[in-house]
Design an enzyme around this catalytic site. Structure first.
Site, short mmCIF file in Angstrom:
data_model
loop_
_atom_site.label_atom_id
_atom_site.label_comp_id
_atom_site.label_asym_id
_atom_site.label_seq_id
_atom_site.Cartn_x
_atom_site.Cartn_y
_atom_site.Cartn_z
N SER A 67 11.58 17.64 16.64
CA SER A 67 10.86 18.75 17.25
C SER A 67 10.98 20.00 16.38
O SER A 67 10.55 19.99 15.23
CB SER A 67 11.37 18.99 18.67
N GLU A 114 2.74 -1.11 -20.65
CA GLU A 114 1.66 -0.35 -20.00
C GLU A 114 2.24 0.91 -19.37
O GLU A 114 3.32 0.88 -18.78
CB GLU A 114 0.96 -1.19 -18.93
N GLU A 132 -4.79 -12.18 -12.05
CA GLU A 132 -4.11 -11.29 -12.99
C GLU A 132 -2.64 -11.25 -12.57
O GLU A 132 -2.33 -10.95 -11.42
CB GLU A 132 -4.72 -9.89 -12.93
#
Length: 671
Positions: free
Chosen positions: A152, A648, A555
């Site tokens: 709250s 990558e 892939e």
């Protein structure tokens, strides 16, 4: 007056009928239940088990497990308006998790106005900061693993703290309390886990999306969430979990939507919150930062330790009730004697071997027993350094192997050295875990490539996107932007250089003709050595194995390392199969279906991922072992098109730069 401004702002936010007064009922006064999730009191300790202290002028309730280790995390749980630490504790029972997970819990008392929180100024953020400092002095907590959760108005303060003390809080978990100032800017991109019930009649659920969007926009998160319906929250079978990420700096924003929950704190949420926040330090994910349980691996990687410590901090088996994780390696099951069990040690699970005895046959290292459930070994000599002896550890006898991992695959066991004097090693093929800095790791042809890797043979340098071949070794460079290049050698090694690239990849290895399955080709392995140089601004990355199959079009990735600061996470796939021991190491397996560019043009295809739990810079990857595990899970493999060593890297903002050098890279088939 600051408090008046804050409360008037809150009043506007409450609901469409917010003209009603801010009475105690609306703010979760102890008699207020609201919905079906208010009691939270499912066992656990009482407030009497807590230590009550004066925390920088206001009292705090502190719980610390009796066996608390040094450098353990801290979690602060904040109550709502006009409540107190007793109420927050009796509804959440964080101490039940503190015992099992090993962290300190603090329930502070609000002090502004009616036991509220200063959600606009600095008074309470300074106080929370002082509490953290106090816990460091008293319990030697890990100040990089401090987590804040509030209910709250405590949730509102949790958001406010993002703009004030994000340098001291690793992750934030507000519950039923949004940021009343909406677009308040966080000091940095931070991990957020927001819990809210749909029947909240105080802070209306319909407002949640707008508040969360402010932070998604700030952190440049994906616009679409990964949505999991029927999420198994402990009390609510109809929960929904929304995930946005990765955002800037790799963080995630998650929202747990609880159907039918009113405005109440609950212990049903604490496991979900902990599972999320405990992944983070102020520097990033735990697995990437190296912070986490205070493990200290031996300092000399070549003479008795790997030096790759991940900070996992595990001091008990993965499954405390059985002593094992069930991923057995098929070895013999050691029987437990009464002498072992009466000392409080656990027996190994079925199909797991006891491999972690020290050289004189004692269980563990004079104290602990460990079960090996994956035959995960590091090949190396059993020589001992003076540093090891000074710590009181035993040297491995001649002919024994040093095992550096416990059963769940984390490096080291609080810095202890382990000797394996039975089964488990092979100097060739797959399944062995080579240390990243090398201790004589031998490749398939007897080459010590971890220590002596260097490029050799004919080479070709590529400065634009290209797929090619050099003396039978297939290669590819691809980038969507920037100034990039790659040099490929006919021994399989290669070097990748990228500047300001949004997405960049280079790879080298074997190309196939898409006519044979992996079973028809033979057992496929890869060996690699990675050297990272000047890596900057990488938001996501994969280093390992990459390839395609046809019929079906798939892939696939086997990720053993990454150039980013954090491990690829759940965002890689829309289906998470779980954690598995593959080729001697722990990997998380994901599956995904997508439409996009492929080797057959833009079309639908499957994606398969195995993400290693701990990165390594050098070693052998048993590619076929991953194929076989995927197939056991119903992930069909087709006819092989390629299998290559991959580097990558990508950036969501500004482009990435650096060099990923692979002075040794080889993909090969053994029949």
């Amino acid at each position: 007056m600051r408090l008046g401004v804050a409360l008037s702002t809150i009043a506007v936010l409450l609901t469409a009928t917010s003209a009603r007064n801010l009475d105690k009922r609306q703010w979760g006064w102890p008699n207020f239940g609201g919905g079906n999730g208010g009691n939270g009191g499912n066992g656990g300790k009482t407030i009497n088990d807590y230590k009550r202290e004066q925390g920088a002028g206001r009292d705090i309730h502190v719980y610390a497990p009796s066996n608390l280790a040094p450098n353990s995390p801290l979690l602060l749980s904040l109550h709502g308006m006009d409540q107190d630490p007793n109420y927050q504790q009796s509804n959440t029972h964080w101490e039940t998790l503190a015992d099992s997970e090993g962290f300190v819990v603090v329930y502070p008392r609000g002090g502004t106005g009616m036991s509220t929180w200063d959600i606009q100024g600095t008074k309470d953020t300074q106080w929370v900061s002082q509490i953290i400092d106090q816990m460091k002095k008293e319990y030697n907590i890990d100040t990089k693993r401090v987590y804040l959760s509030g209910f709250s108005m405590g949730g509102m303060f949790t958001y406010h703290a993002m703009s004030q003390i994000a340098n001291k809080i690793a992750a934030f978990a507000p519950c039923s309390g949004p940021n009343v100032f909406g677009a308040s800017k966080a000091q940095r991109p931070v991990p957020i886990f927001h819990v809210h019930g749909t029947n909240d009649d105080v802070l209306n659920y319909q407002q949640v999306e707008g508040f969360l969007k402010n932070y998604r926009d700030q952190f440049h998160c994906p616009s679409q969430a990964d949505t999991k319906t029927n999420y198994p929250n402990r009390e609510n079978p109809n929960a929904t979990l929304y995930t946005w990420g990765p955002c800037d700096k790799g963080v995630y924003i998650k929202h747990l939507k609880l159907q039918g929950r009113g405005h109440s704190p609950s212990s049903a949420d604490i496991q979900d919150i902990w599972d999320f926040v405990s992944q983070w330090t102020v520097d990033g994910p735990v697995s990437a930062s190296g912070n986490g349980g205070g493990n200290t691996t031996p300092t000399n990687p070549s003479t008795g330790g790997n030096g790759n410590g991940n900070g996992g901090g595990n001091t008990t088996p993965t499954n405390p009730s059985t002593g094992g994780n069930g991923n057995g390696n098929g070895g013999s099951t050691d029987k437990c004697s009464s002498n072992i069990t009466k000392q409080g040690y656990k027996c190994c699970a079925s199909n797991c071997e006891v491999v972690y005895t020290d050289s004189d046959g004692d269980w563990g290292v004079e104290n602990d027993q460990w079960c090996g459930c994956g035959n995960r070994v590091t090949v190396g000599s059993g020589t001992c350094s003076a540093k090891i002896l000074q710590q009181g550890y035993k040297c491995c006898p001649s002919g024994c192997i040093i095992y550096y991992t416990d059963e769940d695959g984390t490096w080291g066991v609080n810095g202890e050295e382990w000797c394996g004097c039975g089964s488990g090693s092979s100097s060739t093929g797959g399944g062995n875990d080579a240390p990243s800095s090398g201790s004589g790791y031998q490749g398939a042809n007897g080459t010590n490539f971890c220590n002596n890797a260097k490029h050799s043979g004919e080479s070709v340098t590529v400065t634009s996107n290209k797929v090619g071949d050099i003396n039978g070794i297939g290669y590819e460079l691809w980038a969507d932007s920037g100034n990039n290049s790659a040099t490929f050698y006919d021994d399989g090694s290669f070097s990748c250089s990228f500047q300001r690239a949004k997405d960049y990849l280079c790879r080298s290895g074997l190309s196939f003709d898409s006519t044979k399955t992996h079973k028809q080709i033979g057992h496929i392995y890869a060996e690699f050595k990675l050297v990272k140089q000047n890596i900057q601004n990488v938001d996501y990355s994969y280093v390992g194995i990459y390839g395609w199959t046809r019929n079906p079009l798939v892939e696939f990735y086997v990720v053993d390392n990454w150039l980013s600061q954090w491990r690829p996470g759940d965002w890689v796939g829309n289906k998470k199969h779980g954690d598995f021991t593959i080729g001697g190491a722990q990997y998380t397996v994901y599956e995904n279906t997508r439409y996009g560019p492929s080797i057959d043009g833009d079309t639908n295809f499957k994606q398969y991922f195995s993400i290693r739990q701990q990165p390594r810079d050098c070693g052998t990857i048993d590619i076929t072992a991953h194929f076989e595990q995927w197939e056991k899970l119903g992930m069909t493999m087709g006819k092989m098109h390629e299998a290559k060593v991959l580097g990558e890297a990508g950036s969501n903002n500004g482009g990435t730069s650096g060099t990923a050098d692979f002075p040794f890279a080889k993909v090969y088939v053994k029949n």
